[in-house]
Design an enzyme around this catalytic site. Structure first.
Site, mmCIF file in Angstrom:
data_model
loop_
_atom_site.group_PDB
_atom_site.id
_atom_site.type_symbol
_atom_site.label_atom_id
_atom_site.label_comp_id
_atom_site.label_asym_id
_atom_site.label_seq_id
_atom_site.Cartn_x
_atom_site.Cartn_y
_atom_site.Cartn_z
ATOM 1 N N TYR A 141 61.727 46.321 144.115
ATOM 2 C CA TYR A 141 60.913 47.478 144.488
ATOM 3 C C TYR A 141 60.525 48.324 143.272
ATOM 4 O O TYR A 141 59.590 49.107 143.326
ATOM 5 C CB TYR A 141 61.647 48.365 145.501
ATOM 6 C CG TYR A 141 61.833 47.733 146.873
ATOM 7 C CD1 TYR A 141 61.184 46.566 147.217
ATOM 8 C CD2 TYR A 141 62.652 48.324 147.831
ATOM 9 C CE1 TYR A 141 61.356 45.974 148.455
ATOM 10 C CE2 TYR A 141 62.824 47.751 149.081
ATOM 11 C CZ TYR A 141 62.174 46.566 149.380
ATOM 12 O OH TYR A 141 62.341 45.996 150.620
ATOM 13 N N LYS A 191 71.362 35.371 146.427
ATOM 14 C CA LYS A 191 70.677 34.078 146.570
ATOM 15 C C LYS A 191 70.888 33.354 145.239
ATOM 16 O O LYS A 191 69.945 32.998 144.524
ATOM 17 C CB LYS A 191 69.194 34.341 146.895
ATOM 18 C CG LYS A 191 68.410 33.124 147.316
ATOM 19 C CD LYS A 191 68.763 32.613 148.698
ATOM 20 C CE LYS A 191 67.990 31.346 149.004
ATOM 21 N NZ LYS A 191 68.485 30.615 150.166
ATOM 22 N N ASP A 223 70.447 34.153 153.426
ATOM 23 C CA ASP A 223 69.993 33.489 154.657
ATOM 24 C C ASP A 223 71.169 33.256 155.604
ATOM 25 O O ASP A 223 71.068 33.486 156.821
ATOM 26 C CB ASP A 223 69.230 32.184 154.353
ATOM 27 C CG ASP A 223 69.824 31.393 153.189
ATOM 28 O OD1 ASP A 223 70.808 31.878 152.599
ATOM 29 O OD2 ASP A 223 69.324 30.299 152.893
ATOM 30 N N ASP A 247 67.608 46.057 152.506
ATOM 31 C CA ASP A 247 66.588 46.668 153.349
ATOM 32 C C ASP A 247 66.429 45.838 154.622
ATOM 33 O O ASP A 247 66.436 46.355 155.747
ATOM 34 C CB ASP A 247 65.264 46.683 152.549
ATOM 35 C CG ASP A 247 64.217 47.564 153.189
ATOM 36 O OD1 ASP A 247 64.519 48.183 154.226
ATOM 37 O OD2 ASP A 247 63.094 47.632 152.652
ATOM 38 N N ASP A 251 68.381 46.550 158.618
ATOM 39 C CA ASP A 251 67.543 46.728 159.807
ATOM 40 C C ASP A 251 67.864 45.677 160.866
ATOM 41 O O ASP A 251 67.874 45.960 162.064
ATOM 42 C CB ASP A 251 66.053 46.643 159.442
ATOM 43 C CG ASP A 251 65.466 48.023 159.192
ATOM 44 O OD1 ASP A 251 66.256 48.933 158.853
ATOM 45 O OD2 ASP A 251 64.246 48.191 159.335
#
Ligand code: NAD
Length: 369
Positions: A141, A191, A223, A247, A251
């Site tokens: 970001y 990852k 994942d 993020d 959620d």
């Protein structure tokens, strides 16, 4: 204990839920003889209407001079046509950045009595208690270079995921410190089979873990983590992630709590800690006493735990929330066929205060014996 708290109720249901959170903090002050003072300031749409800007200088100065900031929510459809940097949400992004919290803490709890409010099966999620620790100021970001390019045959766009050891280490320490207060397990998400940033993340977290020999560390690919979160959420205690993964995962996990109105958050580690419920300003229900204040009240509990170090008081608030739900009280977002009556926003706040007082009285009489 003295505490100077800046209140930023904001827009929509923000002022309604913050009023209830303040009521609960005031009850804690009265029970424990603490001196908490509150100053209200403008942010978001109300600030635009009164001052022309979503984050007035006076608000920022007051926030920076206080011990903690408790924010409601910002945003209103009347500002949707403004340029992004002039909209209420710009005020929120600016204050988060100015306060500088690099660790975002998001607890996701499934209180047993409302397990049936989630679309997931109650027997899988009941009793879930996960704390997400998400890195907030680094990663893709914020990484440079970023942009768009018209070079070559086809226009392209690019972002950079970058992390330094120092950035990883400071957020990892927060996750391990939190795990020490909980069930002593950290799941670090990355990852590392594909990304260099994740390999550095994994190496650094593994090294930090050496300073916490009583905490179990596991590494999980993002994942796999996404899958385990909804198939076996009880396996998690503290989940440590970088910005983008956090993020998305936090959620996803929010579904477990049964309603957006239940979720709290804290952004800590910067100049001043910021506490806010996860939900937005919910213009569809604003001003009607329908908002669930429990996310804001849980954010108040986090404030007492992290800024004031009042661990027992924070635990008591969470116990009070649980007791109120066990007693069958629900706001309309948590209502099911079995609930005939729903409590208003202020009704729910009053019930939590009542329960909190009972819990404190019980402890007092136990110690007096
Ligand atoms: P929202 O979170 O405001 O609402 C989504 C849905 O959840 C709505 O149906 C709402 O009624 C319900 N809901 C939310 N909080 C609730 C609560 N406490 N009790 C009961 N029901 C609740 O998200 P949205 O509708 O996408 O956005 C509305 C406005 O809020 C937009 O302007 C958006 O930009 C802003 N927003 C602000 C924040 C923030 O301030 N942190 C976060 C998200 C969205």
């Amino acid at each position: 204990m003295r505490l100077n708290i800046t209140l930023l109720p904001g827009d929509g249901i923000g002022p309604e839920v913050i009023e209830q959170a303040v009521r609960v903090i005031e009850a804690v002050a009265e029970i424990g003889g603490h001196d908490f003072s509150f100053r209200k300031h403008l942010i978001g749409g109300v600030a635009i209407n009164e001052t022309g800007t979503p984050l007035p200088r006076t608000t920022l100065d007051a926030a920076l001079a206080s011990d903690a900031v408790l924010l409601g929510a910002v945003g209103s459809p009347e500002f949707d046509s403004l340029a992004p940097n002039m909209r209420p949400e710009a005020g929120l992004l600016s204050i988060r950045q100015a306060l500088g919290g690099y660790a975002n803490l998001r607890p996701v709890k499934c209180y047993e009595p409302i397990a049936n409010c989630s679309p997931l099966r109650a027997e899988i999620i009941a009793g879930t208690d996960v704390l997400f620790v998400r890195e907030l100021l680094g990663g893709i970001y914020f990484g440079e270079p970023r942009g768009r390019s018209n070079e070559g045959d086809s226009p392209s766009a690019y972002n950079t995921m970058r992390y330094s050891v120092a950035e990883i280490e400071r957020v990892a320490r927060i996750a391990f410190d939190e795990a020490l207060k909980r069930r002593r397990k950290v799941t670090s998400v990355d990852k590392a089979n594909v990304l260099e940033t994740s390999q550095l993340w994994r190496e650094t977290v593994t090294r930090v873990a050496l300073d916490y020999p009583t905490v179990t560390l596991e590494h999980l690919y993002v994942d796999a983590c996404a899958m385990h979160l909804i198939t076996n959420p009880l396996r998690f205690d503290v989940v440590l992630t970088e910005n983008l993964f956090g993020d998305i995962l936090s959620d996803e996990a929010a579904v477990i709590a049964g309603s957006l109105g239940m979720l709290a958050s804290a952004s800590i580690g910067g100049a001043v800690d910021l506490y806010e419920p996860v939900h937005g300003s919910a213009p569809d229900i604003a001003g009607r006493g329908l908002a669930n204040p429990l996310g804001a009240i849980s954010s108040a509990a986090m404030l007492l735990r992290h800024t004031a170090k009042l661990e027992q008081e924070a635990d008591d608030i969470e116990e009070a929330i649980s007791a109120v739900l066990y007693a069958g009280h629900r706001t309309q977002d948590l209502k099911d066929e079995a609930t005939s009556h729903s409590s208003s926003t202020s009704g729910m706040g009053a019930l939590v205060v009542e329960s909190l007082t009972e819990i404190a009285d019980r402890r007092h009489s136990y110690h007096a014996v």
